[in-house]
Every structure is written in C-alpha cells, then in structure tokens.
Motif scaffolding. Sequence first.
Motif, PDB file in Angstrom:
ATOM      1  N   ALA A 113      -7.059   0.302   0.286  1.00 54.93           N
ATOM      2  CA  ALA A 113      -7.294  -0.926  -0.470  1.00 54.93           C
ATOM      3  C   ALA A 113      -8.754  -1.096  -0.844  1.00 54.93           C
ATOM      4  N   TRP A 114      -9.642  -0.503  -0.083  1.00 55.14           N
ATOM      5  CA  TRP A 114     -11.075  -0.688  -0.300  1.00 55.14           C
ATOM      6  C   TRP A 114     -11.639   0.319  -1.298  1.00 55.14           C
ATOM      7  N   GLU A 115     -10.855   1.276  -1.764  1.00 59.08           N
ATOM      8  CA  GLU A 115     -11.406   2.317  -2.620  1.00 59.08           C
ATOM      9  C   GLU A 115     -10.375   2.764  -3.644  1.00 59.08           C
ATOM     10  N   ARG A 116     -10.126   1.903  -4.608  1.00 57.84           N
ATOM     11  CA  ARG A 116      -9.160   2.206  -5.663  1.00 57.84           C
ATOM     12  C   ARG A 116      -9.897   2.729  -6.895  1.00 57.84           C
ATOM     13  N   TYR A 117     -10.080   4.018  -6.925  1.00 55.17           N
ATOM     14  CA  TYR A 117     -10.833   4.628  -8.007  1.00 55.17           C
ATOM     15  C   TYR A 117     -10.072   5.825  -8.562  1.00 55.17           C
ATOM     16  N   ASP A 118     -10.316   6.126  -9.816  1.00 57.35           N
ATOM     17  CA  ASP A 118      -9.792   7.326 -10.445  1.00 57.35           C
ATOM     18  C   ASP A 118     -10.843   8.426 -10.362  1.00 57.35           C
ATOM     19  N   TYR A 119     -10.416   9.609  -9.973  1.00 57.03           N
ATOM     20  CA  TYR A 119     -11.276  10.781  -9.957  1.00 57.03           C
ATOM     21  C   TYR A 119     -10.601  11.873 -10.784  1.00 57.03           C
ATOM     22  N   TRP A 120     -11.401  12.706 -11.451  1.00 57.79           N
ATOM     23  CA  TRP A 120     -10.845  13.836 -12.151  1.00 57.79           C
ATOM     24  C   TRP A 120     -11.946  14.870 -12.327  1.00 57.79           C
ATOM     25  N   GLU A 170       6.563  -9.538  -1.954  1.00 55.80           N
ATOM     26  CA  GLU A 170       5.538 -10.140  -2.776  1.00 55.80           C
ATOM     27  C   GLU A 170       4.515  -9.127  -3.297  1.00 55.80           C
ATOM     28  N   VAL A 171       4.732  -7.852  -3.013  1.00 56.79           N
ATOM     29  CA  VAL A 171       3.760  -6.820  -3.372  1.00 56.79           C
ATOM     30  C   VAL A 171       4.017  -6.344  -4.793  1.00 56.79           C
ATOM     31  N   GLY A 194      -3.019  -2.287   5.493  1.00 50.48           N
ATOM     32  CA  GLY A 194      -2.790  -2.309   4.059  1.00 50.48           C
ATOM     33  C   GLY A 194      -1.414  -2.794   3.673  1.00 50.48           C
ATOM     34  N   GLY A 195      -0.467  -2.748   4.638  1.00 55.16           N
ATOM     35  CA  GLY A 195       0.900  -3.149   4.347  1.00 55.16           C
ATOM     36  C   GLY A 195       1.867  -1.989   4.364  1.00 55.16           C
ATOM     37  N   ASN A 196       1.587  -0.965   5.184  1.00 48.94           N
ATOM     38  CA  ASN A 196       2.516   0.141   5.392  1.00 48.94           C
ATOM     39  C   ASN A 196       3.534  -0.289   6.440  1.00 48.94           C
ATOM     40  N   LEU A 197       4.798  -0.378   6.051  1.00 48.37           N
ATOM     41  CA  LEU A 197       5.830  -0.931   6.920  1.00 48.37           C
ATOM     42  C   LEU A 197       7.054  -0.023   6.958  1.00 48.37           C
ATOM     43  N   ILE A 198       7.633   0.130   8.148  1.00 47.04           N
ATOM     44  CA  ILE A 198       8.927   0.778   8.326  1.00 47.04           C
ATOM     45  C   ILE A 198       9.751  -0.111   9.252  1.00 47.04           C
ATOM     46  N   VAL A 199      10.896  -0.542   8.770  1.00 49.02           N
ATOM     47  CA  VAL A 199      11.750  -1.475   9.510  1.00 49.02           C
ATOM     48  C   VAL A 199      13.014  -0.744   9.942  1.00 49.02           C
ATOM     49  N   LEU A 200      13.378  -0.878  11.222  1.00 50.16           N
ATOM     50  CA  LEU A 200      14.579  -0.258  11.777  1.00 50.16           C
ATOM     51  C   LEU A 200      15.607  -1.354  12.039  1.00 50.16           C
ATOM     52  N   LEU A 201      16.651  -1.392  11.249  1.00 53.18           N
ATOM     53  CA  LEU A 201      17.588  -2.520  11.268  1.00 53.18           C
ATOM     54  C   LEU A 201      18.761  -2.280  12.221  1.00 53.18           C
ATOM     55  N   ALA A 234       2.000   0.896   1.052  1.00 52.73           N
ATOM     56  CA  ALA A 234       1.267   0.084   0.079  1.00 52.73           C
ATOM     57  C   ALA A 234      -0.118  -0.233   0.617  1.00 52.73           C
ATOM     58  N   ASP A 235      -0.969  -0.751  -0.266  1.00 54.10           N
ATOM     59  CA  ASP A 235      -2.285  -1.219   0.160  1.00 54.10           C
ATOM     60  C   ASP A 235      -2.576  -2.598  -0.416  1.00 54.10           C
ATOM     61  N   ALA A 236      -1.565  -3.454  -0.405  1.00 52.43           N
ATOM     62  CA  ALA A 236      -1.703  -4.814  -0.922  1.00 52.43           C
ATOM     63  C   ALA A 236      -2.120  -5.803   0.154  1.00 52.43           C
TER      64      ALA A 236
END
Length: 819
Positions: free
Chosen positions: A320-327, A379-380, A675-682, A692-694
């Motif tokens: 989330a702190w480094e959203r840049y394009d590189y090429w 909400e992401v 960042g919002g990386n989630l895994i749910v075991l139901l 995600a990084d929201a």
Amino acid sequence: MFAPVIAMAFVLFVFLGVGVVDARDCRDETPLPADVKLVPPGPDVSTTAARFAGTWVGAWRENSVDTVCATLVVEELLSTGHARVIYSHGAWEPLRIRQPRFFRATGRIVNDVLHFMLPLPDRPPFAYKFAPDGSLSGTLKGGGNHAVTRAADVSGIGCRTQVARVATPPTASGPRDRLTAAELLASGSTGDGPIHNDYFMPLGPTAPARHSLRGTLAIAAYQGCRGLAAPTPAGTIDFFTQGEHLVPVVRGIVGSPGAVIVSPGRVWSEPGDQGMSRASFPFILVNEFNNGAKNGLATFLFDDTRVSALRFQIVQETMAWERYDYWGQAPMTYTPRTLTDEAAVRARFAEELRRQAPIRPWSALPTAWGPLLDGIDGEVAADDVSASGLVVDGVAYVRGCNTRYGAYPYCREMRHGVFSVTKSLGGAVALLRLAQKYGDAVFDAKIKDYVTVTSSHDGWEHVTFADALNMATGIGELSPQRQPNDPAADENKPRMFAWMAKRSAKEKLDAGFAYPKYPWAHGEVVRYNSVHTFVLAAAMDAYLKRHAGPNAELWDMVVREVLEPIGVFHAPMMHTLETEGSRGIPLLAYGLYPTIDDIAKLTTLLQSDGRHEGRQLLSATKLAEALYRTSVDSGLPLGSSYRAGEARYHLSFWSVPYRTTTGCFFQIPYMSGFGGNLIVLLPNRVSVFRFADAMSYDPERMILAGEAVRPFCTPAVTAAMAAPRVPLTAAELRAEVVGRTFDSDFARLVIDRSGIVSFDSKIDFDIGRWHITDDGQYCRTWNVLDRGRPRCYRLYRDGETFELHPIDRWNVTKLRRIN
C-alpha cells in the motif's frame, strides 16, 4: 485486523553531501490530487491560524542548498484548530527519492505551529511555523528545513508528464504494434512507459515456438522507472523449455537485497519475429525486510543461440505504501548448456502440472448460489485487489487477478505477499506438523528449553510454544493494563521496526528478548507481536534439530512433509540472512508468497482436518481447536465487539462471531495480513480469499459469499431469535448525539453542531463531516481515517452508553457520552 507492516523508513531528506545547486523551481515537480479544493477560512477561524491557508511550495534545504521539492496545501482550516492538508514531494536522485507522491493528512495548529503526521506505518511527524519574512519553515521529526513560500493558487502546481501509458488492450487478431521484434532487438530501447499486459502474451496468428531454450540467461543491470532512474540489479537465471512452457530452474527467492522470484511462463512464435521464438514469464520483486510483493511481467525473443533484450514491467503490488509503475528493457545474453539434474527437474515440473488445482473463472459459478457472491470484495475497490475468490471442494473460483494495465495473464502463477497470513499458513502449519510427528505435547514445550533467552527478566520462564502462537506470552511494554484491552499495542511500533531491520537469527532473537514483560502471566492476555512468532520459529527449528538431527531445517521439513504431498512444490519463505551462508531461520511471522493454486491446496487441507488422501499430515485435534471447532470459546478475547458477540484469537487464527438466520452460532476463523490480505475458513468447508492492499479488514461479505454456496448448518429445531432492538430515530439522534462528546476505550469523539466530527486518541487524530439521514442513520466521512470512506451507522442507546452498528459491517463500537 492487526498485522505487521514494513519497517519503512520514509526518507524525505537524508543528508548525503549534496553538491551546490541553483535554487529550484518546484512548481512542476510535485503531484497533487485532482480534487484539491481550497476553502477560504471562515470568520470563526483565528487570524493566526488563517495565515496557514493556501498553497506553499519550495525545497527542503540543507546548508543553504536546495534538495527535494515539496508542496504543502492547507485545504481547509476549522474553528477547532484542525486543518485538512496535502503534503507532496518530488523526486531527487541525490537522496534516492525516485518517485513523486502526495498524501492527505489532518493537521492541528497549536501555539502557532501546524503539526501533522503522514498516514504511513511509522507516522512521520511534520511541523510548520512562520518565519519573520512571512514564509513557512517546516521540519520532519524535528530536523531539516522545508523553506516554502506561498503560491497564488494550485493551478501552477503539479508533476510534469514523464511517461506515456498504454492501458488499452491490443487487438487480439494483431498485428502486434508494441513489443515488436524491432523494439526488443534494438540497442538502447527502453519503451515509453507501461503498456497493457496482453502485449506480453501471444498476439495475432501464433504457432508453437520454433526453438528450444536450455541454459543461462544473464541480465545486465538497468535503470528505469516512472520518476527517476531506479537501479535494477544484474543477475543470471537458468531456464528450460518444456512443451509450451518456459521454466526457471530455481523457483525460490533469489538474490539479496533486491530479490526476485521467477515463475513459469510460455513460449510461442509469431510471424513478425524475424524467425525467432518469443517467451514471457511472470515474476515478483521482494526484499529482505518485508513481505511486500511487486508483480511483474517480462518478455524476450530467442533462437537456439541468442536472445533479445529483456523487456519488463511492474504494474501491481501488495504494498500500500509503494504503488508505482516500473518498466524497462535490459540487455541480456544466453549461454546454452546442460542443466544440473535436468531430468529430475523436468520430471518434477511435469508432476507439478499434473497436480495443479482446478482453477475456474468467476463466470463458472452456478447461478443458483445467488447474488451475494458478487459482494466478496466488500468495501475494497477493484483497483486495490490483486486477486480474490472461493475454494469449494478443492476447486478455486477466481474473481480476477488484477493490475493497473489489465488482467494479470499468469493468474495461476501470480504470487502474493500475504504478510501475517504467514503466521497461520507458516507458523501454525509448522507447529501442527510437529504435533503430528511427535505428539500434541509439543504445544506445551517451553521456549526457553530450545533457544537461549537473553532477557534481563524471568518473563519467558514458562512461555510455551502455544503461548507464542496465541500471542499470549506476557511479553511487551506499551499497554500494561488488561482493560481496556489493546491487543496491537506493541505491533508496528519503533521497537518492532528496529527488530525487522535485524538480519541474522541471533540479532533478531536478542532484539526480541530485549522487550520487557507485562504484569500478568503467560496465557492470559493477547498482545499481538510478530517478534513472538519468530521466537517460536527459532524454537521449533531447534526442537526439530533435537529430534531429527542437526541438519534438519524447519521450513524444508514443512515443504517436504506437508506441502509437497498436497501438490505445493515451491513455497518461497523469507529467512534470516546469516553471514556464514547457512540456511537461516524461517521468519514465519510474515514472508510467505503463495499462489492461488497454493491457497486452494492449503485451505483444502485445513478444511479436511489436516488429512490428505488418507494420510494425516497435521494434528487433527489441535487443528480443530485452532479453527474453533472444538469450542467457540477457544483462545482469548480481543476486546472487540461484534453484533453476535466478541472476537477472539487462537493459535494464529482470528475469529468473527456470527449467528446465521437459522440461529446457529459460530466463531468464524480467518487469517489476516497487513493491507487487507484475508483467508476465511467457513463452517461449510468453503474457503474465501482476498489479496489486497486497501487497508481494509472486512471479512463479513466474504463470509456471506461463502455461505451462499451452501448453508453453515441445518438445525433440527428452529432457534428462538431475540427480538430486534430499536435504533434511535433521526429526531433522537439530533437531540441525543449532536453537540455531544463521547469517549471510547481509546479515543474521544466530538460531534459538533457545525457538521464537523473530530477524533482524538493518544496516537492519532482526525476530523471529518457528519450528517443524519431522514431514516435515522448517522453518517460520517473522515479526512484520513478509514481511507476517507463514507460510512453510516444505526445507533442504540443504553443509558449514557451508545452502540454504533455500521450498516455494512458487523463490528460494534461502544461510546460513553460525557456531556
């Protein structure tokens, strides 16, 4: 929820002996958001405070020398002394600041000084005050001099265009107009900027590759990015072709610092490639300190003896702190040769292909499962999601693998930096495997019996492996009271950042044992701290060596005895970096880079009680306990309330209390990473994932999406449901809430009659605007908090206690009215 962030040093000025330069015109070097709005100070704003309003631009100075340009925009000043500000900095090669960036922040004017902190992990503090000549002088962390003068308005401030982006996809039928053979074979070509990802894949009439490749590609160092030049380290990679696949021999983390993980790609031919064959492959950039991942693509031409330059771009990340394009385009050479153990490597890759998990597109979901499935991202925003989906009976249904330049074409191979999800898929899985091998008593083993504890106190005397996995060691410093419970008090704080910067196992252990102890015993209170998971990792590694011999390595054991049997042949994991070149200790607190294929197999194993094809790989008893299937009261309370009860933490798994419409109650286990990386075991054995990084930790709609697949329970008798509570009406809200001050456990909330709401805690503050809807919802939008999302609530009152229930979430905030 809480998860470790990077130990991020936000460098705006690091005085590196910059030479004398002319005064800089900074007006076109600092980017600003498109929605900047300058609000003139109202009559209720003091004259002194009103002077700060407007746009201020200039360079940071050191020894009367201009360095990096920065702009301060004070958008709005309030009578409360608060200010809405924008801080923007440019690029500056001598300080290695290669990317311009802006931030929104909330400031406060105290004693004629404007103070604010940027919304970054280490919360860097800025302060600005007036100089005698009417200009502003700013400091960062108490040092430096940002000399800025007032600009007439914002219209002349911005960041000059530096690249030409091509976000539109190519015509599938061709002809190819980007990444042509002429471009890839040209000397010194770098491209104009990032392009749509589809250009890295077959276009137009294609055929199988005309050539095979087997040997070493040597990539020369290259510099190029969106702002200023960023050095890309040189390196070599061994590849071979197998059918339509381009396969790297080494699939783990290669190189340090500036490490890379390369995954299998494709080879083919196109008629316009001058008789050569074409290849592309996915990769991610990683580093030695954090679990962030930058997803990239690379392509080149080849024949039997030579290759073109390597064209690459990076257009997605879980950072989330480094959203840049590189090429860029780097020179490359090819040395054909026989590879070590080539037959075994080829056979292993063939087995990997044979055992791939079924991955299907979102459109393949049965329509009978209903519309709740489309709410999986909550909400992401889609731009913030790298990938999301469901795992149902071993089959992954993927909503998408996203980037800023179209879908990531190697969705199956796309690796994700999942941060503290590693505590479960790494730390818990390792301990559960040890329990299956040596007995569940390993959970009661004491840390001190397996690592040398260097603490100056006796707090570690009785701490067990389970305590460390439970985040209940009794070790820490920043919240010594039980109530109100502050489980994340020690996470992401300066001492932890300093620990993250340590490289070797000894350095990390010594730094970890330097923490003081809390006034309670182990096993009593949750204090989340990634340091403790690493201490556990070192203890588990020593435990394994004691039982299996000095050459045993913990993560190698997990890969060999758990991951390979379920079909995960490559599981890159960050380790400590040892000067003598030894394997190091797996961090396990963060550092795993799984693919969707990996997630499908690992969640299926966990949902199958740790059993695979008739073989018990993990302790079934302890796994059931960890997933709250033995008891909904497992673990320890976190102090956070939900509509159905209180959240808990147990053996690295968070929980959300949930009651179905049929009355069944569950603690829903999930894994959570920064960042919002989630895994749910139901409970219905369906798993839901989102990378995600929201900065949003909202498993609620993921739970509902998974429940739509099949019910969680079918009770024999319809449960008696409590009568619904009656929320406050719009009129009651205006009478009982507006103009009042409220306290929660950690902050004070003031809902001012002017429409301004303010938030103050011991570590943060913010302002926002509120309104009340006709149907009785209290709605607010913070300037910075909650990423500035509008959010509405129903309020329930019990005396002077008010409960805020978000319309779109299940958590409950309790406020005490104090006036």
